[in-house]
Write a protein that holds these residues in place. Sequence first.
Motif, mmCIF file in Angstrom:
data_model
loop_
_atom_site.group_PDB
_atom_site.id
_atom_site.type_symbol
_atom_site.label_atom_id
_atom_site.label_comp_id
_atom_site.label_asym_id
_atom_site.label_seq_id
_atom_site.Cartn_x
_atom_site.Cartn_y
_atom_site.Cartn_z
ATOM 1 N N PHE B 187 15.515 48.225 90.807
ATOM 2 C CA PHE B 187 16.329 47.865 91.920
ATOM 3 C C PHE B 187 16.700 46.372 92.033
ATOM 4 N N SER B 188 17.888 45.979 92.347
ATOM 5 C CA SER B 188 18.173 44.658 92.464
ATOM 6 C C SER B 188 17.544 43.564 93.086
ATOM 7 N N GLU B 190 18.304 41.040 94.614
ATOM 8 C CA GLU B 190 19.019 40.367 95.546
ATOM 9 C C GLU B 190 18.426 40.846 97.129
ATOM 10 N N TYR B 191 18.321 42.163 97.051
ATOM 11 C CA TYR B 191 17.886 42.654 98.342
ATOM 12 C C TYR B 191 16.567 42.093 98.759
ATOM 13 N N SER B 194 17.352 38.118 99.604
ATOM 14 C CA SER B 194 17.805 37.766 101.158
ATOM 15 C C SER B 194 16.834 38.281 102.129
ATOM 16 N N ALA B 195 16.057 39.125 101.909
ATOM 17 C CA ALA B 195 14.830 39.538 102.852
ATOM 18 C C ALA B 195 13.967 38.479 103.041
ATOM 19 N N GLN B 205 8.857 43.992 103.195
ATOM 20 C CA GLN B 205 9.827 44.158 102.334
ATOM 21 C C GLN B 205 9.643 45.728 101.613
ATOM 22 N N ILE B 209 12.457 47.865 102.402
ATOM 23 C CA ILE B 209 13.358 47.911 101.409
ATOM 24 C C ILE B 209 13.125 48.825 100.308
ATOM 25 N N LEU B 213 14.515 52.781 99.357
ATOM 26 C CA LEU B 213 15.318 52.919 98.110
ATOM 27 C C LEU B 213 14.722 54.055 97.195
#
Lengths: 309, 305
Positions: B187-188, B190-191, B194-195, B205, B209, B213
């Motif tokens: 998983f990136s 970035e997620y 930003s969280a 998270q 997230i 995913l």
Amino acid sequence: MTANQTKLTNLASRSKQIKLAKQRDTSQLAVSLVAYVFIGAFALFCFIPFWLVYIGSFTAESQIVQGFRMLPTKFTLDAYRFLLQGSQVYQSGFVSVFITVVGTAGAVLITSMFAYVVAHPKVKYRYVLSFYIYFTMLFPPGLVGYYLLISNWLGLRDSLLALLLPLLFSAFNSFLMTSYFRTLPFELNEAATVDGAHELYIFYRIIWPVSMPVIATIALFYALSYWNDWFNALMFIDDPHIQPLQMMLRRIVSNSQNLDYLNTNVNIPVSATGVQLSAVVITIGPIIFLYPFLQRYFIKGITIGAVKG
Amino acid sequence: MRIWRELRKNKWLYAMSLPVVVYVFTFSYVPMSAHLLAFKQFSPGKGLWGSEWIGLDNLTFFFTGPDWLGVTVNTIYLNLLFIAAGTICSLCIALLLNEIRHAYFKKVSQSLVILPHFISIVIVNLMVINFFNGQDGMINRIFSQLGFEPVYWFQTPAVWPCLLTIIFIWKGAGWGSIIYLATLTGFSEEYFESARIDGAKRLQQIWYITLPLLRPTIIVLTLLGLGRIFYGDFGLIYGIIGDNSLLFNSTDVIDTYTYRSLRSTNMNSYSNAAAVALFQSVMGLITILFFNWVVRRVDNDSKLF
């Protein structure tokens, strides 16, 4: 905006950041703590049975009947002496090593060739081949047919082939390999074809070397299935000369009066449990020994197959 | 003709696939013919083809007998327990391993949780016997030290679904976590970045997230498990329970039942076993087709075919 104002906003944003960071720290800390405790506990749960067996195999008979201990109380090698002075452990050990080495080599060879063909974009009927294998997973032949095939139709009762042949190909391993081969750049291979290289040459000289992680993974899977197999021996092998280690172990576990089976003529008073435990240590030994070398390969190998497949 | 031309053009490639094609034909397709025995009275002298047809007698014998419902229910029930417990444990292990930053701790603990997967059932059986057997078993010793009554495990069918599940977890949960962990690490970042900026706590998270995913992976693996719900874990169950008929009530599954019918001294044992095997294969095929249809609707990319 005056200089003062800028300073103020900067300060405000920084204090917000600090607050955030602190918050993150506590929640991160809590999760980390749970992670260490849970993973640590589960790892111990997985490991303790092995440790108990290991310690038990060195424990004197008088102590072992009082139950397993975390630490050895009375150290002795009697169980090993008893086991290793019999002839059966060498015979069975030889059978196990033989079927594992020969079987794995053959299995990896035919599986990798097949998986490569199924992954090859030039092969028009690759999906037919793939379904041909897949159908056997959907509709397995069943135990009766399997038994009849090996023992009646092929007549492999009490033959080493009854241990070698049944595990020679696994559809699951083949699919894992196919999905790895699909990730390879086939331009590599086309360039070689243009140069007039033979298909077999391309496979062994170009594809094989870049596929080591997946080949190591598959080899490990096959080797384990050969090494750990007891079911085929249980069904088809009655002759003690060709019973593998797992079968030897099963015989002395299922009936503790069976220690005669080990063919020892030394007279050491040992408990059946002690001998069983030392046989387990000898049987697991090679796996534990090779484990660290193979681990980095197989995690990589499975990952590739799983993510891309 | 078109087929010939294709085979000729890529003759070496097809030749490379030949060993497996022949092998699978011999070891998977030929034995399928034994399903016919379900409709025959097998006599060893006459072989599969020479034996007499007797219609549905073997199937009637199985379905009117006392065992079929019990073994079918046990198979499904144990598989459901294994799938549910296995998925939850593997998922937890993967999520929590992912939280561990200490590289050495992570490596060692991961090696340890995978280790039981590599051990044969014979060895697991020996461990189980020594830990649970009679009054001297380790668990009963601990029980008596804590002041509990000893439990006679090998005579109490009711505890076995739970024990087998624990053994299943011990043996397979760490191994099962590899696939989740592999997906997770893909998983990136970035997620999560930003969280974090939005002030999400670590647990949030994971919940909002990571788990969503992972959803497709979880669903597909679960459905694959459900597709094999009519196939009992023969190695685990026969390896540990063996022929201990005291425990059959809660542990006898279709596979162990077939194996015993095959070995029984009954004249017609092969045909009886073949009837059970046919029932299992047909039900297995129906369930896998059904769950594949479900997977297609949930997540078309993950379909099996």
